[in-house]
Design a protein around this motif. Structure first.
Motif, PDB file in Angstrom:
ATOM      1  N   TYR A 121     -34.788 -18.478  11.959  1.00  0.00           N
ATOM      2  CA  TYR A 121     -33.425 -17.948  12.000  1.00  0.00           C
ATOM      3  C   TYR A 121     -33.185 -17.191  13.299  1.00  0.00           C
ATOM      4  O   TYR A 121     -34.133 -16.851  14.020  1.00  0.00           O
ATOM      5  N   ILE A 123     -26.641 -14.403  15.420  1.00  0.00           N
ATOM      6  CA  ILE A 123     -25.608 -14.795  16.360  1.00  0.00           C
ATOM      7  C   ILE A 123     -24.908 -13.546  16.883  1.00  0.00           C
ATOM      8  O   ILE A 123     -24.590 -13.431  18.058  1.00  0.00           O
ATOM      9  N   ARG A 167     -23.672 -11.929  11.761  1.00  0.00           N
ATOM     10  CA  ARG A 167     -23.829 -13.362  11.472  1.00  0.00           C
ATOM     11  C   ARG A 167     -25.266 -13.778  11.759  1.00  0.00           C
ATOM     12  O   ARG A 167     -25.794 -13.529  12.832  1.00  0.00           O
ATOM     13  N   ARG A 194     -28.009 -17.171  11.486  1.00  0.00           N
ATOM     14  CA  ARG A 194     -28.072 -18.632  11.405  1.00  0.00           C
ATOM     15  C   ARG A 194     -29.494 -19.044  11.025  1.00  0.00           C
ATOM     16  O   ARG A 194     -30.451 -18.640  11.668  1.00  0.00           O
ATOM     17  N   GLU A 243     -28.164 -26.404  10.527  1.00  0.00           N
ATOM     18  CA  GLU A 243     -27.874 -25.003  10.845  1.00  0.00           C
ATOM     19  C   GLU A 243     -26.898 -24.449   9.813  1.00  0.00           C
ATOM     20  O   GLU A 243     -25.804 -24.980   9.656  1.00  0.00           O
ATOM     21  N   ASP A 244     -27.311 -23.404   9.100  1.00  0.00           N
ATOM     22  CA  ASP A 244     -26.472 -22.750   8.090  1.00  0.00           C
ATOM     23  C   ASP A 244     -26.197 -21.318   8.516  1.00  0.00           C
ATOM     24  O   ASP A 244     -27.135 -20.544   8.747  1.00  0.00           O
ATOM     25  N   ASP A 245     -24.915 -20.965   8.620  1.00  0.00           N
ATOM     26  CA  ASP A 245     -24.521 -19.606   9.003  1.00  0.00           C
ATOM     27  C   ASP A 245     -24.125 -18.798   7.779  1.00  0.00           C
ATOM     28  O   ASP A 245     -23.521 -19.320   6.839  1.00  0.00           O
ATOM     29  N   HIS A 280     -16.194 -21.128  10.598  1.00  0.00           N
ATOM     30  CA  HIS A 280     -17.433 -21.851  10.849  1.00  0.00           C
ATOM     31  C   HIS A 280     -17.757 -22.039  12.321  1.00  0.00           C
ATOM     32  O   HIS A 280     -18.901 -22.326  12.668  1.00  0.00           O
ATOM     33  N   LYS A 281     -16.775 -21.899  13.212  1.00  0.00           N
ATOM     34  CA  LYS A 281     -17.072 -21.910  14.643  1.00  0.00           C
ATOM     35  C   LYS A 281     -16.144 -20.928  15.335  1.00  0.00           C
ATOM     36  O   LYS A 281     -15.198 -20.418  14.746  1.00  0.00           O
ATOM     37  N   TYR A 339     -14.837 -16.655  15.455  1.00  0.00           N
ATOM     38  CA  TYR A 339     -15.246 -16.365  14.077  1.00  0.00           C
ATOM     39  C   TYR A 339     -14.258 -15.431  13.384  1.00  0.00           C
ATOM     40  O   TYR A 339     -14.275 -15.298  12.169  1.00  0.00           O
TER      41      TYR A 339
END
Length: 199
Positions: free
Chosen positions: A56, A59, A63, A65, A89-91, A187-188, A191
């Motif tokens: 992991y 970010i 956050r 990831r 990739e899971d945020d 999601h991008k 944010y």
């Protein structure tokens, strides 16, 4: 109270909303479910993993990831498929208390436009979002259609998007007053976005 971290769904993710909590070196997973008119609750999935065994990175301070091994399945024909290894990739976004002096009833009466990366959407709570022809079909099928509801988990308020009776997406509210509402957990990038209230 432990911190809640919301799984950030991407457009191609069709699962239920999910929350994780960190307990020392353990990550505990929870499903998000409707509780009553304006509250949601989390229910333990009885699933966990060790943080030390997970790849992991942060970010930013709110956050995290996770990088996990996954597979991509490509169907070429009825008889032929291809499988490829990939990294998924899971945020997850840390949920904070919503800052506001308004009551939930006052917030539900606000109207605003979300403009995120050129995608625009007018938001008014508790109104059906579907176009009229979809509403007619839903009525014949006894479906409720899509709508946005104001809901709360602990001290965090959300825009909760329901598709029929199913909770699909949670968008946390950072701040709201009579001039603007700040939403986060997209999601991008960006944010977080600020939306002006429409009179």
């Amino acid at each position: 109270m432990k911190e809640n971290w919301l799984f950030i769904k991407t457009p191609d993710h069709y699962g239920k909303p999910e929350i994780i909590q960190f307990d020392d070196n353990v990550i505990d997973y929870f499903n998000v479910e409707k509780n009553d008119a304006s509250l949601i609750k989390i229910v333990n999935e009885n699933r966990n993993e060790k943080l030390s065994e997970t790849e992991y990175k942060f970010i930013n301070e709110n956050r995290i990831r996770f990088f996990r091994n996954g597979k991509i399945y490509k169907v070429l024909s009825d008889e032929k498929t291809i499988t490829e290894d990939c990294i998924v990739e899971d945020d997850y976004e840390k949920l904070n208390a919503t800052e506001t002096e308004l009551t939930e009833s006052e917030i539900q009466n606000l109207k605003f436009e979300i403009n995120w990366n050129g995608e625009k959407m007018n938001v008014r709570f508790n109104e059906v979002l579907d176009p009229p022809y979809i509403q007619e079909i839903n009525e014949r099928l006894n479906k409720e259609g899509s709508r946005i509801i104001l809901e709360k988990l602990n001290e965090t308020l959300f825009l909760s998007l329901y598709t029929d009776i199913y909770l699909d997406i949670l968008i946390p509210i950072k701040y709201v007053d009579r001039q603007k509402i700040i939403l986060y957990g997209f999601h991008k990038e960006p944010y977080e976005i600020s939306c002006q209230i429409i009179e």
